[in-house]
Design a protein around this motif. Structure first.
Motif, PDB file in Angstrom:
ATOM      1  N   VAL A 195       0.865  -1.184   0.000  1.00 56.75           N
ATOM      2  CA  VAL A 195       0.000   0.000   0.000  1.00 56.75           C
ATOM      3  C   VAL A 195       0.897   1.229   0.000  1.00 56.75           C
ATOM      4  N   TYR A 196       0.829   2.018  -1.062  1.00 51.68           N
ATOM      5  CA  TYR A 196       1.654   3.219  -1.190  1.00 51.68           C
ATOM      6  C   TYR A 196       0.818   4.449  -0.856  1.00 51.68           C
ATOM      7  N   PHE A 197       1.511   5.563  -0.673  1.00 49.23           N
ATOM      8  CA  PHE A 197       0.803   6.809  -0.349  1.00 49.23           C
ATOM      9  C   PHE A 197       1.370   7.961  -1.170  1.00 49.23           C
ATOM     10  N   PHE A 198       0.480   8.819  -1.653  1.00 49.67           N
ATOM     11  CA  PHE A 198       0.915  10.101  -2.203  1.00 49.67           C
ATOM     12  C   PHE A 198      -0.024  11.187  -1.692  1.00 49.67           C
ATOM     13  N   GLY A 199       0.557  12.258  -1.207  1.00 44.45           N
ATOM     14  CA  GLY A 199      -0.290  13.341  -0.713  1.00 44.45           C
ATOM     15  C   GLY A 199       0.374  14.697  -0.865  1.00 44.45           C
ATOM     16  N   ARG A 200      -0.449  15.726  -0.910  1.00 49.05           N
ATOM     17  CA  ARG A 200       0.016  17.104  -0.796  1.00 49.05           C
ATOM     18  C   ARG A 200      -0.736  17.704   0.391  1.00 49.05           C
ATOM     19  N   THR A 201      -0.145  18.683   1.010  1.00 48.05           N
ATOM     20  CA  THR A 201      -0.802  19.227   2.198  1.00 48.05           C
ATOM     21  C   THR A 201      -0.603  20.744   2.280  1.00 48.05           C
ATOM     22  N   GLY A 202      -1.136  21.342   3.315  1.00 55.51           N
ATOM     23  CA  GLY A 202      -0.967  22.784   3.517  1.00 55.51           C
ATOM     24  C   GLY A 202      -1.862  23.621   2.618  1.00 55.51           C
ATOM     25  N   GLY A 203      -2.815  22.993   1.932  1.00 54.76           N
ATOM     26  CA  GLY A 203      -3.676  23.742   1.022  1.00 54.76           C
ATOM     27  C   GLY A 203      -3.336  23.511  -0.436  1.00 54.76           C
ATOM     28  N   ILE A 204      -2.377  22.606  -0.691  1.00 54.03           N
ATOM     29  CA  ILE A 204      -1.999  22.274  -2.075  1.00 54.03           C
ATOM     30  C   ILE A 204      -2.805  21.053  -2.518  1.00 54.03           C
ATOM     31  N   VAL A 205      -3.360  21.136  -3.731  1.00 51.40           N
ATOM     32  CA  VAL A 205      -4.156  20.038  -4.277  1.00 51.40           C
ATOM     33  C   VAL A 205      -3.253  19.195  -5.177  1.00 51.40           C
ATOM     34  N   PRO A 206      -3.229  17.857  -4.989  1.00 51.65           N
ATOM     35  CA  PRO A 206      -2.405  17.028  -5.869  1.00 51.65           C
ATOM     36  C   PRO A 206      -2.875  17.174  -7.321  1.00 51.65           C
ATOM     37  N   THR A 207      -1.947  17.131  -8.265  1.00 49.84           N
ATOM     38  CA  THR A 207      -2.348  17.216  -9.671  1.00 49.84           C
ATOM     39  C   THR A 207      -2.431  15.811 -10.262  1.00 49.84           C
ATOM     40  N   ALA A 208      -3.180  15.694 -11.361  1.00 51.46           N
ATOM     41  CA  ALA A 208      -3.312  14.402 -12.045  1.00 51.46           C
ATOM     42  C   ALA A 208      -1.925  13.918 -12.496  1.00 51.46           C
ATOM     43  N   GLU A 209      -1.068  14.852 -12.947  1.00 51.52           N
ATOM     44  CA  GLU A 209       0.280  14.482 -13.420  1.00 51.52           C
ATOM     45  C   GLU A 209       1.093  13.843 -12.294  1.00 51.52           C
ATOM     46  N   GLU A 210       0.997  14.431 -11.119  1.00 49.13           N
ATOM     47  CA  GLU A 210       1.739  13.875  -9.975  1.00 49.13           C
ATOM     48  C   GLU A 210       1.267  12.456  -9.660  1.00 49.13           C
ATOM     49  N   ILE A 211      -0.032  12.240  -9.736  1.00 49.42           N
ATOM     50  CA  ILE A 211      -0.584  10.916  -9.424  1.00 49.42           C
ATOM     51  C   ILE A 211      -0.156   9.909 -10.488  1.00 49.42           C
ATOM     52  N   VAL A 212      -0.176  10.335 -11.751  1.00 49.57           N
ATOM     53  CA  VAL A 212       0.265   9.444 -12.849  1.00 49.57           C
ATOM     54  C   VAL A 212       1.720   9.045 -12.626  1.00 49.57           C
ATOM     55  N   ALA A 213       2.553  10.004 -12.221  1.00 51.77           N
ATOM     56  CA  ALA A 213       3.972   9.705 -11.967  1.00 51.77           C
ATOM     57  C   ALA A 213       4.112   8.651 -10.874  1.00 51.77           C
ATOM     58  N   GLU A 214       3.274   8.730  -9.834  1.00 51.57           N
ATOM     59  CA  GLU A 214       3.305   7.717  -8.764  1.00 51.57           C
ATOM     60  C   GLU A 214       2.880   6.355  -9.299  1.00 51.57           C
ATOM     61  N   LEU A 215       1.840   6.352 -10.129  1.00 54.54           N
ATOM     62  CA  LEU A 215       1.369   5.088 -10.717  1.00 54.54           C
ATOM     63  C   LEU A 215       2.475   4.463 -11.575  1.00 54.54           C
ATOM     64  N   GLU A 216       3.194   5.305 -12.325  1.00 56.59           N
ATOM     65  CA  GLU A 216       4.295   4.807 -13.165  1.00 56.59           C
ATOM     66  C   GLU A 216       5.380   4.166 -12.317  1.00 56.59           C
ATOM     67  N   LYS A 217       5.684   4.825 -11.190  1.00 54.23           N
ATOM     68  CA  LYS A 217       6.716   4.289 -10.291  1.00 54.23           C
ATOM     69  C   LYS A 217       6.293   2.911  -9.772  1.00 54.23           C
ATOM     70  N   ILE A 218       5.045   2.821  -9.326  1.00 51.20           N
ATOM     71  CA  ILE A 218       4.537   1.560  -8.770  1.00 51.20           C
ATOM     72  C   ILE A 218       4.517   0.477  -9.840  1.00 51.20           C
ATOM     73  N   ASN A 219       4.167   0.890 -11.048  1.00 47.37           N
ATOM     74  CA  ASN A 219       4.036  -0.051 -12.150  1.00 47.37           C
ATOM     75  C   ASN A 219       5.399  -0.445 -12.727  1.00 47.37           C
ATOM     76  N   GLY A 220       6.472   0.191 -12.233  1.00 47.54           N
ATOM     77  CA  GLY A 220       7.805  -0.092 -12.761  1.00 47.54           C
ATOM     78  C   GLY A 220       8.007   0.548 -14.116  1.00 47.54           C
ATOM     79  N   GLY A 221       7.531   1.775 -14.252  1.00 48.46           N
ATOM     80  CA  GLY A 221       7.647   2.474 -15.533  1.00 48.46           C
ATOM     81  C   GLY A 221       6.425   2.185 -16.383  1.00 48.46           C
ATOM     82  N   ALA A 222       6.119   3.063 -17.319  1.00 45.88           N
ATOM     83  CA  ALA A 222       4.939   2.897 -18.164  1.00 45.88           C
ATOM     84  C   ALA A 222       5.022   1.596 -18.945  1.00 45.88           C
ATOM     85  N   ALA A 223       3.878   0.905 -19.034  1.00 41.63           N
ATOM     86  CA  ALA A 223       3.843  -0.360 -19.777  1.00 41.63           C
ATOM     87  C   ALA A 223       4.084  -0.109 -21.265  1.00 41.63           C
ATOM     88  N   LYS A 224       4.665  -1.084 -21.918  1.00 43.21           N
ATOM     89  CA  LYS A 224       4.958  -0.918 -23.354  1.00 43.21           C
ATOM     90  C   LYS A 224       3.678  -1.046 -24.175  1.00 43.21           C
TER      91      LYS A 224
END
Lengths: 215, 355
Positions: free
Chosen positions: B326-355
């Protein structure tokens, strides 16, 4: 010098009307937009500052707009609303009478400036401004707080992304009725680009919608 | 069906509460939820209701205890620092078995924090909204329509189980505008509540609204009885939304406004060949454990995305129970996470974008 003061219920679309007007006035000399909103914390003119400045529009906003501070501090620069520094001045006032209080201190200067306008922006699909009575009551409250009488009405009736031609066309009779009862001209009905309103019975002005999106 | 109108989330909550029969609102202004109070202030006098700006948040929540105890549908709302002030009263309300609706339109914290959106009160809402052995039902809408619907139903839920319902929103949800279809107005009578302290006219035993018990055994019995009700709620009231989970390898868990960013990220990730899906808890307590436990048998990993430093992720871990990372990604202090940031986390978990 021309001054356009934009007031109305919060969420009626004042900021969109103000930004569109700023771009429209760009071919008539210098344009400045004063974000006088000391009420609304999130969705406001100051969100679009960078883009407008790079397009040649001066943007003057409260010191702490869009920060974590809830401090409605207006700088001395706001006296330039009526100083003649800019050819065209747009004042985006905060919503309702509570927002219009910030206008009061500039009202005399504006009223003495010659060419000034005070627009009442209304969306008849907002639950606190559905009826003529609601709107007349709110207009009086804003005029009392802002110390500046209205000179015209802008019908900005919309349902956001779900706006259809019917949304706009159905609002026209109510807009005309408000114009009759308030004895103020209905300046135009604003319609987002891409919505076809060929059989409109009020003057139509096309607007581009500037919204901040998080997703 | 009524015509759609364009509303801020804060307004939709207030109007919907009125339509649910709420005629008592006690509050104190705080950004970014002030429109709730402002809306009630305009509407209540016109419909014979009470809008009262209390001298403090603490006073407001205790007025809710009083009004709720007399059988009225009562509500208060605030934003993070104000909710902290209300926690004592929330505990008394839980201890007195009084139904009510409380809304928290979260802002950045701790302390005075800031006025921009946040979800950093998850722990407070779901673990300790007050002292003592207690729970409140925590509902997490993700749009203006859902804010209206959830508020409308929150009063029924609160009365069914005689406890507070806490609507946990954030500044984006409170401030954003969307078209909404409002629910039909209904009339509510205090007489339907046999426990309410609403005047016995010497015709029945008097009812007592109280959270003090002199005999420890009696208090234990009361708390145990309450926990039987909590178990019922955990069995019957869990709500969640699944989005593209059918073939998903990675499950994002996100609630409220963050879930909307997560959906954008999931769509982008899928274009890159990463099979991501979303489980969006609508009830944060009771937490949708079973669906996550079930998915843990099938998927490769979980990613909890939140506007905080990692709070709901603990509940996700408990539900997944070590079966999958179970991984976690968050922003705090009034900052909203962006879709790009979440995609980057998914890529990391997935071991890089699938071919």
């Amino acid at each position: 010098m021309s001054i356009y003061v934009i007031s109305g219920h919060y969420g009626s679309g004042k900021t969109n009307i103000a930004i569109n007007l700023a771009y429209e006035l760009l071919n008539k000399g210098t344009v400045a937009i004063f974000d006088l909103d000391v009420v609304n914390p999130y969705f406001r003119t100051a969100d679009f500052t960078d883009r407008m400045r790079s397009d040649g529009i001066s943007v003057i906003a409260p010191v702490f707009a869009n920060t974590n501070l809830d401090t409605p501090a207006l700088t001395g620069e706001f006296a330039n609303i009526y100083s003649g520094v800019y050819d065209n001045v747009i004042v985006d006032v905060g919503g309702d009478d509570s927002g219009a209080f910030a206008l009061g201190q500039y009202a005399e200067g504006i009223a003495n400036s010659g060419d000034w306008n005070h627009w009442y922006v209304v969306n008849f699909l907002r639950t606190l401004t559905l009826t003529i009575t609601d709107n007349i009551e709110l207009m009086r409250d804003i005029e009392n707080a802002g110390k500046l009488p209205f000179t015209g009405i802008v019908n900005n009736t919309n349902l956001g992304a779900e706006t259809t031609p019917e949304t706009v066309l159905r609002s026209e009779e109510t807009a005309k009725e408000l114009s009759r009862v308030s004895n103020l001209p209905l300046l135009f009905t604003s319609v987002a680009e891409g919505i076809s309103v060929g059989n409109a019975t009020t003057p139509i002005k096309r607007i581009r919608i500037a919204t901040k999106r998080y997703w | 069906m009524s015509e759609k109108v364009l509303m801020k989330g804060n307004e939709a909550v207030a109007e919907s509460a009125i339509r649910a029969g709420c005629r008592h609102f006690f509050g104190y202004p705080i950004t970014p939820q002030t429109e709730v109070a402002a809306y009630f202030a305009k509407r209540m006098p016109k419909i014979g209701g009470t809008y009262l700006q209390a001298e403090s948040e603490i006073a407001a929540i205790n007025m809710v205890l009083g009004a709720g105890g007399s059988g009225a549908r009562a509500m208060t709302s605030s934003s993070s620092p104000g909710i902290s002030l209300k926690t004592e009263g929330i505990s008394y309300i839980c201890g007195s078995d009084v139904p009510c609706v409380i809304m928290n339109i979260e802002r950045g914290g701790p302390g005075l924090g800031g006025i921009q959106p946040s979800q950093s009160d998850y722990f407070q809402a779901t673990k300790a909204p007050g002292h003592g052995d207690l729970h409140v039902i925590v509902l997490a809408p993700s749009g203006v329509q859902e804010m209206a619907d959830i508020t409308y139903n929150a009063f029924d839920l609160a009365e069914k189980y005689r406890m507070p319902c806490l609507i946990l929103g954030d500044g984006i949800l409170g401030q954003m505008m969307e078209p909404v279809e409002l629910p039909e107005p209904k009339e509510i009578s205090a007489e339907d509540k046999p426990w309410a302290a609403c005047g016995h006219e010497n015709k029945r035993e008097h009812n007592i609204i109280n959270s003090l018990y002199l005999d420890p055994a009696e208090l234990e019995q009361k708390v145990r009885a309450r926990y039987e009700r909590y178990a019922e709620i955990e069995k019957n009231e869990v709500r969640f939304e699944e989005y593209k989970t059918d073939d998903a390898d990675i499950i994002i868990t996100a609630f409220g406004a963050t879930s909307r960013v997560a959906k954008s990220a999931i769509n982008t990730a899928r274009e890159m060949g990463i099979k991501a899906g979303l489980v969006r808890p609508i009830t944060l307590w009771p937490f949708p454990k079973e669906i996550l436990a079930k998915l843990a048998d099938r998927v490769k990993a979980f990613l909890s995305v939140e506007m905080n430093m990692g709070q709901m992720v603990d509940d996700v871990k408990l539900a997944v129970n070590g079966k999958k990372p179970v991984y976690f990604f968050g922003r705090t202090g009034g900052i909203v996470p962006t879709a790009e940031e979440i995609v980057a986390e998914l890529e990391k978990i997935n071991g890089g974008a699938a071919k």
